[in-house]
Design a protein around this motif. Structure first.
Motif, short mmCIF file in Angstrom:
data_model
loop_
_atom_site.label_atom_id
_atom_site.label_comp_id
_atom_site.label_asym_id
_atom_site.label_seq_id
_atom_site.Cartn_x
_atom_site.Cartn_y
_atom_site.Cartn_z
N PRO A 132 -1.05 0.70 6.71
CA PRO A 132 0.37 0.35 6.63
C PRO A 132 1.20 1.54 6.14
O PRO A 132 0.73 2.31 5.29
CB PRO A 132 0.41 -0.78 5.60
N GLU A 133 2.40 1.67 6.68
CA GLU A 133 3.25 2.80 6.29
C GLU A 133 3.52 2.78 4.78
O GLU A 133 3.60 3.83 4.14
CB GLU A 133 4.56 2.76 7.08
N GLU A 134 3.60 1.59 4.22
CA GLU A 134 3.84 1.45 2.79
C GLU A 134 2.73 2.18 1.98
O GLU A 134 3.00 2.85 1.00
CB GLU A 134 3.83 -0.05 2.47
N THR A 135 1.48 2.03 2.45
CA THR A 135 0.36 2.70 1.79
C THR A 135 0.51 4.21 1.88
O THR A 135 0.25 4.94 0.92
CB THR A 135 -0.97 2.26 2.45
N LEU A 136 0.95 4.70 3.04
CA LEU A 136 1.10 6.15 3.21
C LEU A 136 2.17 6.69 2.27
O LEU A 136 2.03 7.78 1.72
CB LEU A 136 1.41 6.46 4.67
N ILE A 139 0.62 6.92 -1.11
CA ILE A 139 -0.21 8.13 -1.21
C ILE A 139 0.68 9.34 -1.47
O ILE A 139 0.37 10.20 -2.30
CB ILE A 139 -1.05 8.32 0.09
N GLU A 140 1.82 9.40 -0.77
CA GLU A 140 2.76 10.50 -0.98
C GLU A 140 3.23 10.52 -2.44
O GLU A 140 3.29 11.58 -3.08
CB GLU A 140 3.96 10.34 -0.04
N ASP A 141 3.54 9.34 -2.99
CA ASP A 141 3.97 9.25 -4.39
C ASP A 141 2.87 9.74 -5.33
O ASP A 141 3.12 10.53 -6.24
CB ASP A 141 4.30 7.79 -4.75
N ALA A 210 2.27 9.35 11.28
CA ALA A 210 0.87 9.03 11.57
C ALA A 210 0.75 8.76 13.05
O ALA A 210 1.71 8.35 13.69
CB ALA A 210 0.45 7.80 10.78
N GLU A 211 -0.43 9.05 13.60
CA GLU A 211 -0.65 8.79 15.03
C GLU A 211 -2.08 8.31 15.22
O GLU A 211 -2.92 8.47 14.34
CB GLU A 211 -0.38 10.07 15.84
N GLN A 212 -2.34 7.73 16.41
CA GLN A 212 -3.68 7.25 16.70
C GLN A 212 -4.48 8.34 17.38
O GLN A 212 -3.98 9.01 18.28
CB GLN A 212 -3.59 6.03 17.64
N ILE A 213 -5.71 8.54 16.94
CA ILE A 213 -6.59 9.48 17.62
C ILE A 213 -8.02 8.96 17.54
O ILE A 213 -8.47 8.56 16.47
CB ILE A 213 -6.46 10.92 17.03
#
Ligand SMILES: [Zn+2]
Length: 372
Positions: A132-136, A139-141, A210-213
């Motif tokens: 989830p973007e919230e988690t990212l 992590i940034e924080d 973020a992207e899918q790979i």
């Protein structure tokens, strides 16, 4: 003394050494401060006695500085000077990568599969299908908090068994003794790269998407100057858009949506007006005429007679012929070369382009063919 003097003194920018070997591709020095490409970190560049080297790589057992080495001989005393900006940026980025991978693992249980340190962005491929973007942002924080806390970064040289006993987030890939990089209280991992001495030196880390790979989430980050430069570029773009749209930042998205809806409405109206002009033009009954609107406007208009419409589209000429008699088009095609025309279609509508200089000739020709 080992050849990789950069491990002893990672902050050394200039260094005196001696040529150990001259090869077709460059120079090997007895000891060097130039980091050799590896572990996702690019090799150093700089100058040796004023001659530039463009990269540093592992070649067999040694470290090779890629350059024109024709003016050097074995045993020469040399001074190597690093491109420090390049090197320091990658030290910051590499330390940021450990910090991020360490925090992702310890706080969120997210593993790192692969990393890439680029000119602009740092990418970390995770073992997750979805984050989830919230988690990212969390992590940034966490990462920026660890930068403020200025943790020490240091190395341990351990036997393989001792290193394994530390229980790191990733299994050790090298044989023999292991170099472990430790971010105090945050992370420890086997790594042969070079890092800053503290987390504070990273300056800042910003989440950039973020992207899918390969079925996983690859996270994208910017560090230090790159994070700041990106933020400034974004602010400039917003400032310029706000000015052009006379809207504060908060209103930009709705301004653009409103604008795009307006454009759709105008396009719809334009098509209707063009069709209406086409209908009036056809009502005049001319066999061959120059149209004021694009020829697509005629396509849906039913007329039970033959005609030819010409339209000047910039420096090009478009033509449209409507006829129930396929002979008309066959005869026209026989004259294509004469008027620089091409095109085709299926009766009763035929369309194409022609040479603008041949406008009068084309008009006369189509007049004769349709009359016939
Ligand atoms: Zn590292």
């Amino acid at each position: 003394m080992r050849e990789q003097h950069y491990y002893e003194e990672p902050y050394l920018r200039e260094y005196d050494s001696r040529v150990a070997e001259v090869t077709e591709k460059g120079l090997v020095l007895e000891t060097t401060i130039a980091y050799a490409e590896g572990g996702g970190q690019p090799g150093d560049r700089g100058c040796i006695n004023g001659v530039p080297f463009t990269n540093t790589i592992h070649e067999g057992e040694h470290i090779l500085h890629l350059m024109d080495a024709s003016s050097f001989s074995k045993g020469d005393e040399v001074r190597i000077v690093l491109d420090w900006k390049h090197r320091y940026e990658y030290m910051q980025q590499h330390t940021a990568q450990h910090l991020l991978s360490g925090l992702m693992f310890s706080k969120f249980g997210i593993g790192t599969l692969a990393v890439h340190q680029g000119e602009d962005i740092l990418t970390i491929e995770t073992d997750r299908e979805d984050i989830p973007e919230e988690t990212l942002y969390q992590i940034e924080d966490e990462a920026n908090r660890a930068i403020c806390e200025n943790h020490r970064v240091y190395y341990l040289e351990l036997s393989h068994t001792a290193a394994e006993a530390l229980g790191m987030r990733r299994s050790i890939k090298v044989e023999g003794d292991v170099r472990v990089v430790v971010i105090e209280d945050v992370d420890r991992i086997a790594c042969g790269g070079i890092h800053t001495g503290t987390t504070g030196e990273i300056g800042e880390i910003s989440y950039a998407g973020a992207e899918q790979i390969r079925g996983h989430v690859r996270t994208i980050w910017r560090t230090a100057d790159r994070a700041r430069n990106e933020r400034r570029a974004n602010a400039q773009t917003i400032k310029e858009l706000s000015k052009q749209l006379s809207s504060p930042r908060e209103g930009l998205v709705s301004s653009v949506s409103a604008l795009s809806e307006q454009i759709s409405n105008l396009k719809y109206q334009l098509v209707r007006m063009e069709k209406s002009i086409a209908e009036s033009t056809l009502a005049k009954g001319e066999k061959v005429f120059l149209s004021a609107v694009p020829l697509s406007s005629y396509q849906d208009i039913t007329v039970d007679r033959s005609y030819a419409a010409l339209y000047q589209n910039g420096d090009k000429l478009n033509w449209l012929v409507r006829t129930e008699n396929p002979e008309v088009f066959r005869n026209f095609r026989a004259h294509f070369a004469q008027v620089g025309a091409k095109g085709g279609g299926r009766g009763p509508l035929y369309q194409g382009s022609a040479s603008l200089e041949k406008l009068d000739e084309l008009r006369n020709l189509l007049g004769e063919l349709i009359d016939g």
